[in-house]
Design a protein around this motif. Structure first.
Motif, PDB file in Angstrom:
ATOM      1  N   VAL A  20       7.162  17.786  51.905  1.00 40.35           N
ATOM      2  CA  VAL A  20       7.767  18.734  52.831  1.00 40.35           C
ATOM      3  C   VAL A  20       8.500  17.929  53.895  1.00 40.35           C
ATOM      4  O   VAL A  20       7.878  17.235  54.697  1.00 40.35           O
ATOM      5  N   LEU A  21       9.822  18.026  53.857  1.00 41.75           N
ATOM      6  CA  LEU A  21      10.656  17.229  54.760  1.00 41.75           C
ATOM      7  C   LEU A  21      11.123  18.079  55.929  1.00 41.75           C
ATOM      8  O   LEU A  21      11.463  19.246  55.765  1.00 41.75           O
ATOM      9  N   ALA A  22      11.155  17.476  57.114  1.00 44.36           N
ATOM     10  CA  ALA A  22      11.670  18.156  58.300  1.00 44.36           C
ATOM     11  C   ALA A  22      12.438  17.149  59.137  1.00 44.36           C
ATOM     12  O   ALA A  22      11.965  16.042  59.384  1.00 44.36           O
ATOM     13  N   GLY A  23      13.645  17.532  59.524  1.00 37.27           N
ATOM     14  CA  GLY A  23      14.472  16.655  60.342  1.00 37.27           C
ATOM     15  C   GLY A  23      15.727  16.242  59.608  1.00 37.27           C
ATOM     16  O   GLY A  23      16.325  17.034  58.888  1.00 37.27           O
ATOM     17  N   GLU A  24      16.117  14.972  59.795  1.00 40.92           N
ATOM     18  CA  GLU A  24      17.366  14.478  59.263  1.00 40.92           C
ATOM     19  C   GLU A  24      17.160  13.412  58.197  1.00 40.92           C
ATOM     20  O   GLU A  24      16.321  12.535  58.349  1.00 40.92           O
ATOM     21  N   ILE A  25      17.935  13.522  57.115  1.00 40.87           N
ATOM     22  CA  ILE A  25      17.959  12.476  56.093  1.00 40.87           C
ATOM     23  C   ILE A  25      19.270  11.730  56.316  1.00 40.87           C
ATOM     24  O   ILE A  25      20.347  12.264  56.024  1.00 40.87           O
ATOM     25  N   ASP A  26      19.180  10.542  56.887  1.00 40.95           N
ATOM     26  CA  ASP A  26      20.381   9.785  57.205  1.00 40.95           C
ATOM     27  C   ASP A  26      20.124   8.294  57.050  1.00 40.95           C
ATOM     28  O   ASP A  26      19.085   7.888  56.530  1.00 40.95           O
ATOM     29  N   MET A  27      21.076   7.487  57.488  1.00 38.39           N
ATOM     30  CA  MET A  27      20.944   6.041  57.298  1.00 38.39           C
ATOM     31  C   MET A  27      19.698   5.464  57.979  1.00 38.39           C
ATOM     32  O   MET A  27      19.208   4.427  57.583  1.00 38.39           O
ATOM     33  N   LEU A  28      19.175   6.155  58.971  1.00 39.41           N
ATOM     34  CA  LEU A  28      17.998   5.659  59.676  1.00 39.41           C
ATOM     35  C   LEU A  28      16.685   6.112  59.042  1.00 39.41           C
ATOM     36  O   LEU A  28      15.638   5.524  59.307  1.00 39.41           O
ATOM     37  N   THR A  29      16.725   7.162  58.211  1.00 33.32           N
ATOM     38  CA  THR A  29      15.478   7.697  57.661  1.00 33.32           C
ATOM     39  C   THR A  29      15.408   7.643  56.133  1.00 33.32           C
ATOM     40  O   THR A  29      14.343   7.859  55.564  1.00 33.32           O
ATOM     41  N   ALA A  30      16.527   7.360  55.475  1.00 36.56           N
ATOM     42  CA  ALA A  30      16.568   7.386  54.009  1.00 36.56           C
ATOM     43  C   ALA A  30      15.614   6.370  53.384  1.00 36.56           C
ATOM     44  O   ALA A  30      14.983   6.643  52.366  1.00 36.56           O
ATOM     45  N   ALA A  31      15.490   5.202  53.993  1.00 36.11           N
ATOM     46  CA  ALA A  31      14.611   4.163  53.442  1.00 36.11           C
ATOM     47  C   ALA A  31      13.154   4.624  53.445  1.00 36.11           C
ATOM     48  O   ALA A  31      12.411   4.350  52.498  1.00 36.11           O
TER      49      ALA A  31
END
Length: 111
Positions: A20-31
């Protein structure tokens, strides 16, 4: 500047793991998303479901990560399924041509 983070909740079932994902999937969180999915894949569930209901943003790095994770799951004889994908993300997937590369299972809301 206050940056939105990505939280990942893990719900393990018999043959399915839901993240269950919440927030942003971006260059800072993708890893971090990649490492959690890789960890789940080590248990070889038949299906990994990414619940994107509370994802507020996904950049190109996030999109690429979703495609790579889908392929990794496939190689591990598992299935990566996106669910509760928001309209904004569906539009981005359509525009980029990536919708066909991902399995999307949105439940229809019953009124």
């Amino acid at each position: 500047m206050n940056r939105a983070d990505l939280t990942i909740g893990v719900q393990r079932g018999t043959d399915e793991v839901t993240l269950v994902l919440a927030g942003e999937i971006d260059m800072l969180t993708a890893a971090r998303l990649s490492s959690v999915v890789n960890e789940v894949l080590s248990d070889a569930p038949s299906r990994i479901v990414l619940d994107l209901a509370d994802v507020t943003f996904c950049d190109s790095q996030g999109l690429g990560t979703l495609v790579v994770l889908s392929r990794k799951a496939s190689h591990a004889q598992s299935l990566l399924v996106l669910t509760n994908v928001g309209e904004f993300l569906l539009r981005v997937l359509d525009i980029t041509g990536l919708r066909s590369a991902l399995m999307i299972r949105n439940e229809q809301a019953t009124g």
